[in-house]
Design an enzyme around this catalytic site. Structure first.
Site, PDB file in Angstrom:
ATOM      1  N   PRO A 178     -16.705  -3.490  13.229  1.00  0.00           N
ATOM      2  CG  PRO A 178     -14.872  -2.207  12.557  1.00  0.00           C
ATOM      3  CD  PRO A 178     -15.404  -3.003  13.695  1.00  0.00           C
ATOM      4  CE1 TYR A 214       1.285  -6.605   2.564  1.00  0.00           C
ATOM      5  CE2 TYR A 214      -0.695  -7.845   2.029  1.00  0.00           C
ATOM      6  CZ  TYR A 214       0.556  -7.779   2.611  1.00  0.00           C
ATOM      7  OH  TYR A 214       1.089  -8.890   3.220  1.00  0.00           O
ATOM      8  CE  LYS A 222       5.060  -9.334   1.231  1.00  0.00           C
ATOM      9  NZ  LYS A 222       6.177  -9.291   2.224  1.00  0.00           N
ATOM     10  CB  THR A 255       0.782 -12.044   1.292  1.00  0.00           C
ATOM     11  OG1 THR A 255      -0.637 -12.181   1.249  1.00  0.00           O
ATOM     12  CG2 THR A 255       1.183 -10.996   0.260  1.00  0.00           C
ATOM     13  CG  ASP A 256      -3.251 -15.737   0.600  1.00  0.00           C
ATOM     14  OD1 ASP A 256      -3.092 -14.565   1.005  1.00  0.00           O
ATOM     15  OD2 ASP A 256      -4.195 -16.459   0.976  1.00  0.00           O
ATOM     16  CD  GLU A 257      -3.891  -9.951   1.375  1.00  0.00           C
ATOM     17  OE1 GLU A 257      -4.102  -8.824   0.908  1.00  0.00           O
ATOM     18  OE2 GLU A 257      -3.992 -10.205   2.589  1.00  0.00           O
ATOM     19  CG  ASP A 277      11.011  -4.273  13.453  1.00  0.00           C
ATOM     20  OD1 ASP A 277      10.361  -5.309  13.235  1.00  0.00           O
ATOM     21  OD2 ASP A 277      10.498  -3.132  13.430  1.00  0.00           O
TER      22      ASP A 277
HETATM   23  P1  NAD Z   1       3.545  -6.561  10.885  1.00  0.00           P
HETATM   24  O1  NAD Z   1       3.002  -5.318  10.262  1.00  0.00           O
HETATM   25  O2  NAD Z   1       2.950  -7.049  12.161  1.00  0.00           O
HETATM   26  O3  NAD Z   1       5.113  -6.386  11.154  1.00  0.00           O
HETATM   27  C1  NAD Z   1       5.964  -5.813  10.214  1.00  0.00           C
HETATM   28  C2  NAD Z   1       7.274  -5.467  10.915  1.00  0.00           C
HETATM   29  O4  NAD Z   1       8.153  -4.893   9.939  1.00  0.00           O
HETATM   30  C3  NAD Z   1       7.119  -4.452  12.038  1.00  0.00           C
HETATM   31  O5  NAD Z   1       7.818  -4.878  13.189  1.00  0.00           O
HETATM   32  C4  NAD Z   1       7.723  -3.176  11.477  1.00  0.00           C
HETATM   33  O6  NAD Z   1       8.305  -2.344  12.454  1.00  0.00           O
HETATM   34  C5  NAD Z   1       8.760  -3.734  10.503  1.00  0.00           C
HETATM   35  N1  NAD Z   1       9.064  -2.803   9.422  1.00  0.00           N
HETATM   36  C6  NAD Z   1       8.181  -2.117   8.650  1.00  0.00           C
HETATM   37  N2  NAD Z   1       8.843  -1.319   7.796  1.00  0.00           N
HETATM   38  C7  NAD Z   1      10.162  -1.488   8.020  1.00  0.00           C
HETATM   39  C8  NAD Z   1      11.330  -0.947   7.435  1.00  0.00           C
HETATM   40  N3  NAD Z   1      11.274  -0.028   6.455  1.00  0.00           N
HETATM   41  N4  NAD Z   1      12.543  -1.380   7.901  1.00  0.00           N
HETATM   42  C9  NAD Z   1      12.616  -2.296   8.888  1.00  0.00           C
HETATM   43  N5  NAD Z   1      11.531  -2.830   9.500  1.00  0.00           N
HETATM   44  C10 NAD Z   1      10.312  -2.426   9.055  1.00  0.00           C
HETATM   45  O7  NAD Z   1       3.464  -7.661   9.737  1.00  0.00           O
HETATM   46  P2  NAD Z   1       3.155  -9.229   9.836  1.00  0.00           P
HETATM   47  O8  NAD Z   1       1.694  -9.413   9.778  1.00  0.00           O
HETATM   48  O9  NAD Z   1       3.952  -9.811  10.920  1.00  0.00           O
HETATM   49  O10 NAD Z   1       3.758  -9.715   8.433  1.00  0.00           O
HETATM   50  C11 NAD Z   1       5.129 -10.080   8.322  1.00  0.00           C
HETATM   51  C12 NAD Z   1       5.414 -10.522   6.894  1.00  0.00           C
HETATM   52  O11 NAD Z   1       4.573 -11.621   6.555  1.00  0.00           O
HETATM   53  C13 NAD Z   1       5.126  -9.434   5.859  1.00  0.00           C
HETATM   54  O12 NAD Z   1       6.126  -9.514   4.866  1.00  0.00           O
HETATM   55  C14 NAD Z   1       3.765  -9.819   5.294  1.00  0.00           C
HETATM   56  O13 NAD Z   1       3.634  -9.384   3.951  1.00  0.00           O
HETATM   57  C15 NAD Z   1       3.833 -11.336   5.381  1.00  0.00           C
HETATM   58  N6  NAD Z   1       2.525 -12.020   5.540  1.00  0.00           N
HETATM   59  C16 NAD Z   1       1.634 -11.618   6.513  1.00  0.00           C
HETATM   60  C17 NAD Z   1       0.436 -12.316   6.661  1.00  0.00           C
HETATM   61  C18 NAD Z   1      -0.550 -11.944   7.740  1.00  0.00           C
HETATM   62  O14 NAD Z   1      -1.644 -12.522   7.799  1.00  0.00           O
HETATM   63  N7  NAD Z   1      -0.240 -11.055   8.654  1.00  0.00           N
HETATM   64  C19 NAD Z   1       0.140 -13.381   5.812  1.00  0.00           C
HETATM   65  C20 NAD Z   1       1.074 -13.743   4.833  1.00  0.00           C
HETATM   66  C21 NAD Z   1       2.267 -13.067   4.706  1.00  0.00           C
HETATM   67  P1  TYD Z   2      -7.457  -8.052   7.471  1.00  0.00           P
HETATM   68  O1  TYD Z   2      -7.323  -8.639   8.826  1.00  0.00           O
HETATM   69  O2  TYD Z   2      -7.211  -6.600   7.267  1.00  0.00           O
HETATM   70  O3  TYD Z   2      -6.559  -8.929   6.480  1.00  0.00           O
HETATM   71  P2  TYD Z   2      -6.510  -8.937   4.840  1.00  0.00           P
HETATM   72  O4  TYD Z   2      -7.144  -7.709   4.329  1.00  0.00           O
HETATM   73  O5  TYD Z   2      -5.046  -8.970   4.578  1.00  0.00           O
HETATM   74  O6  TYD Z   2      -7.215 -10.196   4.419  1.00  0.00           O
HETATM   75  O7  TYD Z   2      -8.942  -8.345   6.980  1.00  0.00           O
HETATM   76  C1  TYD Z   2      -9.472  -9.658   6.928  1.00  0.00           C
HETATM   77  C2  TYD Z   2     -10.841  -9.578   6.300  1.00  0.00           C
HETATM   78  O8  TYD Z   2     -11.726  -8.866   7.194  1.00  0.00           O
HETATM   79  C3  TYD Z   2     -10.893  -8.806   4.991  1.00  0.00           C
HETATM   80  O9  TYD Z   2     -11.857  -9.403   4.131  1.00  0.00           O
HETATM   81  C4  TYD Z   2     -11.345  -7.417   5.397  1.00  0.00           C
HETATM   82  C5  TYD Z   2     -12.254  -7.686   6.571  1.00  0.00           C
HETATM   83  N1  TYD Z   2     -12.307  -6.656   7.617  1.00  0.00           N
HETATM   84  C6  TYD Z   2     -13.542  -6.221   8.116  1.00  0.00           C
HETATM   85  O10 TYD Z   2     -14.618  -6.650   7.659  1.00  0.00           O
HETATM   86  N2  TYD Z   2     -13.540  -5.295   9.127  1.00  0.00           N
HETATM   87  C7  TYD Z   2     -12.391  -4.786   9.643  1.00  0.00           C
HETATM   88  O11 TYD Z   2     -12.452  -3.914  10.555  1.00  0.00           O
HETATM   89  C8  TYD Z   2     -11.137  -5.254   9.142  1.00  0.00           C
HETATM   90  C9  TYD Z   2      -9.834  -4.712   9.675  1.00  0.00           C
HETATM   91  C10 TYD Z   2     -11.147  -6.194   8.137  1.00  0.00           C
END
Ligand code: NAD
Ligand code: TYD
Length: 351
Positions: A212, A157, A161, A132-134, A35
């Site tokens: 917000p 983003y 991905k 991600t599903d996005e 990381d």
């Molecule tokens: P996060 O932002 O909490 O963590 C990302 C980690 O990657 C951090 O620890 C950061 O230090 C590390 N990182 C970033 N850039 C780096 C680099 N250049 N080299 C090495 N390490 C690096 O993210 P998360 O929410 O835990 O997501 C993890 C994975 O799951 C991502 O690939 C994301 O696209 C995917 N994902 C997230 C969600 C969600 O809801 N959070 C849903 C579906 C998929």
């Molecule tokens: P987020 O947690 O940023 O995840 P993602 O954009 O990957 O879905 O946001 C979840 C939803 O909440 C999204 O529709 C954006 C909205 N949102 C707010 O309304 N207020 C906020 O402050 C944030 C961070 C997100």
């Protein structure tokens, strides 16, 4: 025989749950957590396992190809679980280049190196890309994303991905690299960085600050408890079919406003406030640019083929999450005041 597994992004939100699960569940594996400790990486997430004999942390950046090559030469990884990414849509709108570098270039560095080091000797090897599903874009009022839904990413983003997913598939089709991919819906739970909706709202409610809500709060997300995601990742890493994709979702759709109202009710109870107190903090703000309306995942493939299903009802998951943030206020405060960044230096020095 011992296997050495590389987990990238293991100090982040989902990655830390995956690292903990693998370290505790598979003592026969040596788990290397790579990381870069960006703003989102926090070794405090892994305090409980940092001294485990089968765990090792390495600080490094996946955008540095030479470094990645040396790491693979040193450790001879049998498997890779790739979670490192820039993960926040709002940050991708203000600074897309970091997303291109980490999510696309970083992924290609890992793919190239795995291919080079494994030298077509693929039996027993696996490159698992977590996505991600996005990438599928935005749904209208009906329908679900399946594994065959066409990609239609809308934010920098999701476009980054989507690009990395395509490259992972290209390395499978072109070079036979043994890959598997999963695309998951929104996660929530302990250790999520308080820029994302749920932890941000918990933190603001606790501190009597405005919550917000972008636009009218009518956007819909499908929420999954993070440990259910980690369990799906474990199953797919071990039992998923080579070259295939699995969708992971919570079957748990909420408009943002309904979710926040529910969260406010839980917070009123936990903070022993008058019912309705936290809701008064809801503040509608300017909408996110290009805000996707709705995400909803059909995870029947994962359920039918690998026997996975979400274990927690949302009410239970949100209560666990709120409890965790209230019991770990120091974790939040350390992030808000920047102290967490010193943890690595205290633990490991300035290497
Ligand atoms: P996060 O932002 O909490 O963590 C990302 C980690 O990657 C951090 O620890 C950061 O230090 C590390 N990182 C970033 N850039 C780096 C680099 N250049 N080299 C090495 N390490 C690096 O993210 P998360 O929410 O835990 O997501 C993890 C994975 O799951 C991502 O690939 C994301 O696209 C995917 N994902 C997230 C969600 C969600 O809801 N959070 C849903 C579906 C998929
Ligand atoms: P987020 O947690 O940023 O995840 P993602 O954009 O990957 O879905 O946001 C979840 C939803 O909440 C999204 O529709 C954006 C909205 N949102 C707010 O309304 N207020 C906020 O402050 C944030 C961070 C997100």
């Amino acid at each position: 025989m011992q296997k050495t597994i590389l987990i990238t992004g293991g100090a982040g939100f989902i990655g830390s749950h995956v690292v903990r699960r693998f370290v505790n569940r598979y003592p026969e594996y040596r788990i290397v957590n790579l990381d870069a400790l960006t703003y989102a990486g926090n070794l405090e997430n892994l305090k409980d396992i940092e001294n485990a004999p089968n765990y090792q942390f390495v600080k490094g950046d996946i955008t540095d190809g030479d470094f990645i090559q040396k790491l693979f030469q040193e450790y001879h990884f049998d498997g890779v679980l790739h979670l490192a990414a820039e993960s926040h849509v709002d940050r991708s709108i203000s600074n897309p280049m970091e997303f291109i570098m980490t999510n696309i270039v970083g992924t290609v560095n890992l793919l190239n190196t795995a291919r080079e080091i494994w030298k077509d000797d693929y039996p027993g090897k696996r490159f698992y890309h977590i996505s991600t599903d996005e990438v599928y874009g935005s749904l209208g009022a009906t329908g679900f994303f399946t594994e065959t839904t066409s990609y239609d990413p809308q934010s920098p983003y999701s476009a980054s991905k989507a690009s990395s997913d395509h490259l992972v598939r290209a390395y499978h089709n072109t070079y036979g690299l043994p890959v598997v991919i999963s695309n998951c819906s929104n996660n929530y739970g302990p250790n999520q960085f308080p820029e994302k909706l749920i932890p941000l709202a918990i933190n603001n409610i606790k501190n009597n600050k405005p919550i917000p809500i972008y636009g009218k709060g009518e956007n819909i997300r499908d929420w999954l408890y993070v440990e259910d995601h980690a369990r799906a990742i474990d199953l797919i890493f071990h039992d998923g079919k080579q070259g295939e994709t699995y969708n992971i979702g919570g079957n748990n759709e909420w408009t943002n406003i309904a979710l926040i109202r529910t969260l406010c009710k839980v917070m009123d109870i936990k903070l022993e406030r008058e019912p309705g107190t936290s809701e008064q903090l809801i503040t509608f703000v300017k909408d996110r640019a290009g805000h996707d309306l709705r995400y909803a995942i059909d995870s029947s493939r994962l359920m039918n083929e690998l026997g996975w299903k979400p274990s927690l009802q949302f009410e239970e998951g949100i209560e666990k999450t709120v409890n965790w943030y209230l019991e770990n206020q120091e974790w939040l405060e350390n992030i808000v005041n920047g102290t967490y960044e010193n943890y690595y230096r205290e633990m490991y020095g300035n290497r």
